[in-house]
Design an enzyme around this catalytic site. Structure first.
Site, PDB file in Angstrom:
ATOM      1  N   THR A 137       0.810  -1.222   0.000  1.00 30.97           N
ATOM      2  CA  THR A 137       0.000   0.000   0.000  1.00 30.97           C
ATOM      3  C   THR A 137       0.847   1.277   0.000  1.00 30.97           C
ATOM      4  O   THR A 137       0.303   2.373  -0.064  1.00 30.97           O
ATOM      5  CB  THR A 137      -0.931   0.025   1.239  1.00 30.97           C
ATOM      6  OG1 THR A 137      -0.114  -0.119   2.409  1.00 30.97           O
ATOM      7  CG2 THR A 137      -1.949  -1.095   1.193  1.00 30.97           C
TER       8      THR A 137
ATOM      9  N   ALA B 289       4.014   4.078  -1.260  1.00 32.60           N
ATOM     10  CA  ALA B 289       4.237   4.813  -2.518  1.00 32.60           C
ATOM     11  C   ALA B 289       4.954   3.920  -3.536  1.00 32.60           C
ATOM     12  O   ALA B 289       4.558   3.851  -4.707  1.00 32.60           O
ATOM     13  CB  ALA B 289       5.061   6.071  -2.242  1.00 32.60           C
ATOM     14  N   VAL B 290       6.011   3.226  -3.102  1.00 31.46           N
ATOM     15  CA  VAL B 290       6.727   2.347  -4.019  1.00 31.46           C
ATOM     16  C   VAL B 290       5.872   1.123  -4.328  1.00 31.46           C
ATOM     17  O   VAL B 290       5.825   0.638  -5.459  1.00 31.46           O
ATOM     18  CB  VAL B 290       8.098   1.945  -3.431  1.00 31.46           C
ATOM     19  CG1 VAL B 290       8.771   0.871  -4.282  1.00 31.46           C
ATOM     20  CG2 VAL B 290       9.002   3.170  -3.320  1.00 31.46           C
TER      21      VAL B 290
ATOM     22  N   SER C  61      -3.687  -1.556   7.209  1.00 34.02           N
ATOM     23  CA  SER C  61      -4.136  -1.556   5.808  1.00 34.02           C
ATOM     24  C   SER C  61      -4.802  -2.859   5.394  1.00 34.02           C
ATOM     25  O   SER C  61      -5.283  -2.972   4.257  1.00 34.02           O
ATOM     26  CB  SER C  61      -2.947  -1.311   4.881  1.00 34.02           C
ATOM     27  OG  SER C  61      -2.362  -0.076   5.145  1.00 34.02           O
TER      28      SER C  61
ATOM     29  N   CYS D  89      17.672   4.493  -4.041  1.00 33.44           N
ATOM     30  CA  CYS D  89      17.285   5.105  -5.321  1.00 33.44           C
ATOM     31  C   CYS D  89      18.350   6.038  -5.888  1.00 33.44           C
ATOM     32  O   CYS D  89      18.454   6.179  -7.117  1.00 33.44           O
ATOM     33  CB  CYS D  89      15.957   5.840  -5.178  1.00 33.44           C
ATOM     34  SG  CYS D  89      15.892   6.978  -3.803  1.00 33.44           S
TER      35      CYS D  89
ATOM     36  N   GLN E  68      17.817  15.559  -5.742  1.00 31.20           N
ATOM     37  CA  GLN E  68      16.853  14.495  -5.427  1.00 31.20           C
ATOM     38  C   GLN E  68      15.424  14.999  -5.297  1.00 31.20           C
ATOM     39  O   GLN E  68      15.157  16.021  -4.658  1.00 31.20           O
ATOM     40  CB  GLN E  68      17.279  13.790  -4.132  1.00 31.20           C
ATOM     41  CG  GLN E  68      18.556  13.017  -4.329  1.00 31.20           C
ATOM     42  CD  GLN E  68      19.012  12.263  -3.101  1.00 31.20           C
ATOM     43  OE1 GLN E  68      20.204  12.233  -2.832  1.00 31.20           O
ATOM     44  NE2 GLN E  68      18.101  11.641  -2.387  1.00 31.20           N
TER      45      GLN E  68
ATOM     46  N   SER F  37       9.740  12.865  -3.687  1.00 31.47           N
ATOM     47  CA  SER F  37       9.084  11.574  -3.445  1.00 31.47           C
ATOM     48  C   SER F  37      10.054  10.563  -2.849  1.00 31.47           C
ATOM     49  O   SER F  37       9.622   9.546  -2.302  1.00 31.47           O
ATOM     50  CB  SER F  37       8.446  11.011  -4.722  1.00 31.47           C
ATOM     51  OG  SER F  37       9.416  10.853  -5.730  1.00 31.47           O
ATOM     52  N   GLY F  38      11.367  10.833  -2.906  1.00 33.12           N
ATOM     53  CA  GLY F  38      12.328   9.993  -2.193  1.00 33.12           C
ATOM     54  C   GLY F  38      12.084  10.028  -0.696  1.00 33.12           C
ATOM     55  O   GLY F  38      12.458   9.103   0.028  1.00 33.12           O
TER      56      GLY F  38
ATOM     57  N   HIS G 235      15.172  11.487  -9.728  1.00 30.30           N
ATOM     58  CA  HIS G 235      16.437  12.007  -9.216  1.00 30.30           C
ATOM     59  C   HIS G 235      17.359  12.322 -10.396  1.00 30.30           C
ATOM     60  O   HIS G 235      17.388  11.589 -11.400  1.00 30.30           O
ATOM     61  CB  HIS G 235      17.139  10.967  -8.334  1.00 30.30           C
ATOM     62  CG  HIS G 235      16.511  10.746  -6.992  1.00 30.30           C
ATOM     63  ND1 HIS G 235      15.471  11.487  -6.491  1.00 30.30           N
ATOM     64  CD2 HIS G 235      16.829   9.839  -6.005  1.00 30.30           C
ATOM     65  CE1 HIS G 235      15.162  11.057  -5.275  1.00 30.30           C
ATOM     66  NE2 HIS G 235      15.959  10.058  -4.956  1.00 30.30           N
TER      67      HIS G 235
HETATM   68  C1  2RA Z   1      15.625   9.847  -0.726  1.00 27.28           C
HETATM   69  N1  2RA Z   1      17.056   8.092  -1.481  1.00 27.28           N
HETATM   70  O1  2RA Z   1      15.542  10.308  -1.875  1.00 27.28           O
HETATM   71  C2  2RA Z   1      16.091   8.464  -0.502  1.00 27.28           C
HETATM   72  C3  2RA Z   1      14.952   7.518  -0.462  1.00 27.28           C
HETATM   73  N2  2RA Z   1      15.384   6.161  -0.350  1.00 27.28           N
HETATM   74  O2  2RA Z   1      15.320  10.473   0.266  1.00 27.28           O
END
Ligand code: 2RA
Length: 367
Positions: A29, A31-32, A58, A147, A174, A177-178, A272
């Site tokens: 459930t 985001a990824v 969930s 990521c 970056q 959404s990370g 990113h």
């Molecule tokens: C960020 N790389 O962008 C991290 C998420 N894993 O915050």
């Protein structure tokens, strides 16, 4: 049609080759997780049952995968009964507790947390670069890189195979959404607050206007860039910067690779970007680098500055490849290249690479 835990997955090793492997998605459930369900629906359907798992909060929700509604189950030992491959996209501490349980029940775990990435008994895999490593998994766990590393490593792996990498100097840009849904919600609400104002013209005006609505970031991210991602480690480094170094070394099999990273958050929702200074053992040429990158699986070269062509996150978001542009040979070093790289941090940076690793493992089971 709604399906749920069918209980039909009875077999273990003996009948695996005779049927499609069964998959559990833990963290379905998140985001990824939701990107992962889309990817599983788009790619070749190699899976038998796909079981969706999340926290008790969930459980009972219904999500769509492969065009079918599937009920989400609460995480428990029993949800791994009959499962061959379990993808985990959950916080580090949840993976640390539950991935070994799933592995003990016979599933191969593909884990997208940081809990096992540097464990010497856990391979850290990017299929385009080191798919072979996924075959040796003493703990029954394969780790998926962070990521930021994933957004550049496919391109660098291809260049390393030809030129022999000796040093990386990286700056990241970056996307929010990370930092999860909270990161996205924070940027969207900050953008709404600054839109149509004169903010961004006097010292501290944006920060004062945002008050305590900074979300997961240490400074406003709208109309700003923030030189911080992750948590504080020794000597002023951030956890994110250390991940770029440690994970690149492990994936490329170069424990002594010189790596320096500075990680920066920018007001982009997803994708990113990184500038990379890559130094090699051998002399490089731009034409050679273009040729290597253009023929590398999972890489797209977009590099015609005269025509205004280079990758940007706004164009790359939602796509699978690593996009590379602004390829230049360093003016003062014939062994070094300068690159600008973009990759969707939720797709190749997380869900897609997880799915690709799981496909490598499933291929072994059905071979
Ligand atoms: C960020 N790389 O962008 C991290 C998420 N894993 O915050």
């Amino acid at each position: 049609m709604t399906t749920s835990f069918s209980g039909t997955a009875t077999g273990r090793v003996g009948d695996r080759a005779a049927r499609k492997p069964h998959l559990a998605v833990v963290g379905a459930t998140g985001a990824v997780g939701s990107v992962l369900l889309g990817i599983l629906s788009e790619r070749a359907d190699i899976w038998g049952e796909i079981r969706l798992v999340a926290s008790a909060r969930s459980a009972g929700r219904k999500l769509t995968v492969r065009g079918e509604e599937v009920e989400v189950l609460a995480l428990s030992e029993e949800v791994f009964d009959g499962i061959d491959v379990a993808m985990f996209d959950v916080p580090d501490e949840v993976s640390a507790q539950w991935a070994p349980i799933a592995a003990a029940k016979g599933a191969v775990v593909v884990d997208n947390s940081a809990a096992f990435r540097l464990d010497p008994d856990v391979p850290l895999v990017v299929p385009e670069v080191n798919a072979h490593a996924a075959r040796v998994r003493p703990r029954g766990i394969v780790a998926n890189p962070n990521c930021t590393t994933l957004s550049m490593i496919v391109a660098l792996g291809a260049l390393h195979a030809e030129y022999g990498l000796s040093e990386l100097i990286v700056s990241s840009y970056q996307a929010v959404s990370g930092a999860g849904k909270d990161g996205v919600d924070t940027l969207r609400s900050q953008l709404a607050a600054v839109s149509g104002t004169e903010l961004g013209t006097t010292p501290g005006d944006v920060r004062r206007a945002m008050g305590d609505t900074l979300g997961p970031f240490p400074a406003p991210v709208a109309l700003n860039v923030v030189p911080w991602a992750g948590s504080l480690r020794e000597d002023g480094w951030s956890s994110e910067e250390l991940k770029v170094r440690d994970e690149s070394r492990k994936i490329l099999g170069l424990p002594g690779l010189r790596v320096t990273a500075t990680c920066v958050r920018v007001p982009v929702i997803t994708t990113h970007s990184l500038t990379v200074h890559a130094r090699f053992e051998n002399e490089v040429t731009v034409a050679g680098a273009h040729e290597i990158l253009a023929s590398a699986p999972g890489v797209v070269v977009c590099d015609d500055p005269e025509a205004g062509e280079f990758p940007t996150p706004a164009d790359v978001v939602g796509t699978d490849p690593t996009w590379v542009g602004r390829v230049r040979r360093s003016l003062d070093d014939p062994r070094a290249l300068e690159l600008f790289v973009c990759g969707d941090n939720l797709r190749k940076g997380a869900a897609l690479n997880t799915a690709q690793i799981a496909e490598v493992v499933a291929g072994e089971m059905t071979a």
